[in-house]
Design a protein around this motif. Sequence first.
Motif, short mmCIF file in Angstrom:
data_model
loop_
_atom_site.label_atom_id
_atom_site.label_comp_id
_atom_site.label_asym_id
_atom_site.label_seq_id
_atom_site.Cartn_x
_atom_site.Cartn_y
_atom_site.Cartn_z
N GLU A 1 0.83 -1.21 0.00
CA GLU A 1 0.00 0.00 0.00
C GLU A 1 0.86 1.26 0.00
OE1 GLU A 1 -3.23 0.10 -0.25
OE2 GLU A 1 -3.55 -2.07 -0.10
N PRO A 2 0.41 2.33 -0.64
CA PRO A 2 1.09 3.63 -0.53
C PRO A 2 0.81 4.22 0.86
CG PRO A 2 -0.88 3.85 -1.85
CD PRO A 2 -0.73 2.39 -1.58
N PHE A 3 1.84 4.76 1.49
CA PHE A 3 1.70 5.29 2.85
C PHE A 3 1.77 6.82 2.85
CE2 PHE A 3 2.20 1.06 4.32
CZ PHE A 3 1.90 1.02 5.68
N VAL A 4 0.95 7.40 3.70
CA VAL A 4 1.03 8.83 4.01
C VAL A 4 1.41 8.93 5.49
CG1 VAL A 4 -0.21 11.01 4.17
CG2 VAL A 4 -0.75 9.41 2.32
N LEU A 5 2.55 9.55 5.78
CA LEU A 5 3.01 9.61 7.16
C LEU A 5 3.22 11.04 7.62
CD1 LEU A 5 5.63 6.69 7.43
CD2 LEU A 5 3.20 6.69 8.05
N TYR A 6 3.16 11.18 8.91
CA TYR A 6 3.46 12.43 9.59
C TYR A 6 4.96 12.71 9.41
CZ TYR A 6 3.35 15.55 13.76
OH TYR A 6 3.43 16.61 14.62
N ARG A 7 5.32 13.86 8.90
CA ARG A 7 6.69 14.21 8.56
C ARG A 7 7.64 13.96 9.73
NH1 ARG A 7 6.93 20.02 6.36
NH2 ARG A 7 5.76 19.00 4.68
N ARG A 8 8.79 13.32 9.46
CA ARG A 8 9.69 12.89 10.52
C ARG A 8 10.21 14.03 11.40
NH1 ARG A 8 14.92 11.59 12.07
NH2 ARG A 8 15.08 9.58 13.17
N PRO A 9 10.70 15.15 10.86
CA PRO A 9 11.20 16.21 11.75
C PRO A 9 10.17 16.69 12.75
CG PRO A 9 11.89 16.61 9.50
CD PRO A 9 10.89 15.49 9.43
N ALA A 10 8.90 16.64 12.38
CA ALA A 10 7.85 17.10 13.29
C ALA A 10 7.41 15.99 14.24
CB ALA A 10 6.64 17.59 12.49
N GLY A 11 7.41 14.75 13.75
CA GLY A 11 6.94 13.64 14.57
C GLY A 11 7.88 12.46 14.53
#
Length: 305
Positions: free
Chosen positions: A197-207
Motif C-alpha cells: 500500500e502507498p503510505f502517508v506519514l506524519y513528517r519525521r522532523p515534526a513527529g
Amino acid sequence: MSKLDLRKLRAFVTVVEEGSISRAAERLFIQQPPLSRLLQGLEQDFGVPLLVRQPRGVVATDAGSVLLQEARALLSRADQLEAAMQRAAQGKQGSITVGFTSSSALHSFVPEVLRRYREIYPTVSTQLEEAGSTELLQGVLAQRIDLAFVRMPVHGMPELKVERVLQEPMLVALPARHRLATLPRDEPISLKILANEPFVLYRRPAGQGLYDAILAACFRAGFSPQIVQEAPRLTSCLSLVGAGLGVSIVPQSITRLGGEGMVFLPLVAQAQLSAPLYLARREDSDASAIINTFCELLRTQLIDN
C-alpha cells in the motif's frame, strides 16, 4: 530622609487608628517606650511633626493625615507582596511555558491537565507552544520551555528528565473506499496486509517518535513502507488519507477529529505498535515550585483517570 521603615509606618498607622499610644502598644504587642521611639524616629525621618498629643489621646497633624493615607496604601501593597512571594514559593504564582506536539494535544488527557491547572492555579500565567518533538526538546534545554509533551523517547540528553505519561494504541487509517475498509472494525489486522500500500506519514522532523516507530514496526513485519507523501501535521495526514492518496498509521486519539471519509482499523498485538506520550523537563527543574506543582497535578490526573 533614610529608607522607609515599614515597622515605623505600621506603628504610626496603628497609633492614629487607636488614638492612643497605650492601646496601640497593646495591639502591636510591644511596650510603650519602644513604640514612642518608633514614632519619634519616623518624625525625624520626615523632619515634620506627625502627631499631636492631646489630653484624651493623640491625633494626626496635617502632614500626619497625608502620611496616614499613603502609609495604609504602602502597607497594603507590602502585605500583598508578601502573600505573592508565599504563593510563588508554593508554586501557585508566576509563569510556566508548556509545549506540546500536535499529536499529543489530540489526546484528551493533555488539554484536560491544562484546563485543570489553569482552574486550580489562576494566578499562574500559562503560556502554550506547539511544535515538533525535536524543537520542543531544544526549547526545554534552552530554558524557553519549562515542560513539553512529546511522542519520542529521549536518548543521549542527560540534561533532560523524561517520564512516560501514558501509552495509546495506534490504528490503521484507510480511505472509506479502500478494499480493506469493509473488514470488521473490531478485528485487528496484520501490518503485512499493508505491504504493497502507498503510505502517508506524519513528517519525521515534526513527529520523529511516531515516524520511527511505524517504520520499525513495518520492518519487523517484513517490508519497507512505500511512503508517497509526508504531511506536516497529523490533521493534514488524515486529509490526505481521506482524499485517497494512501493509508496511514495514527494514534487512536486522532479519531476524536471524526475522520470523515475514512475507516480506522486496529492492529494485532504482534505489530508491537503504540503511541507513548512523554513529559520532558530539565534535570534541574526540581528547584522550581511551579514545575513541581504542575507535575503533581499531572500525576493526580493520571490516578483519577
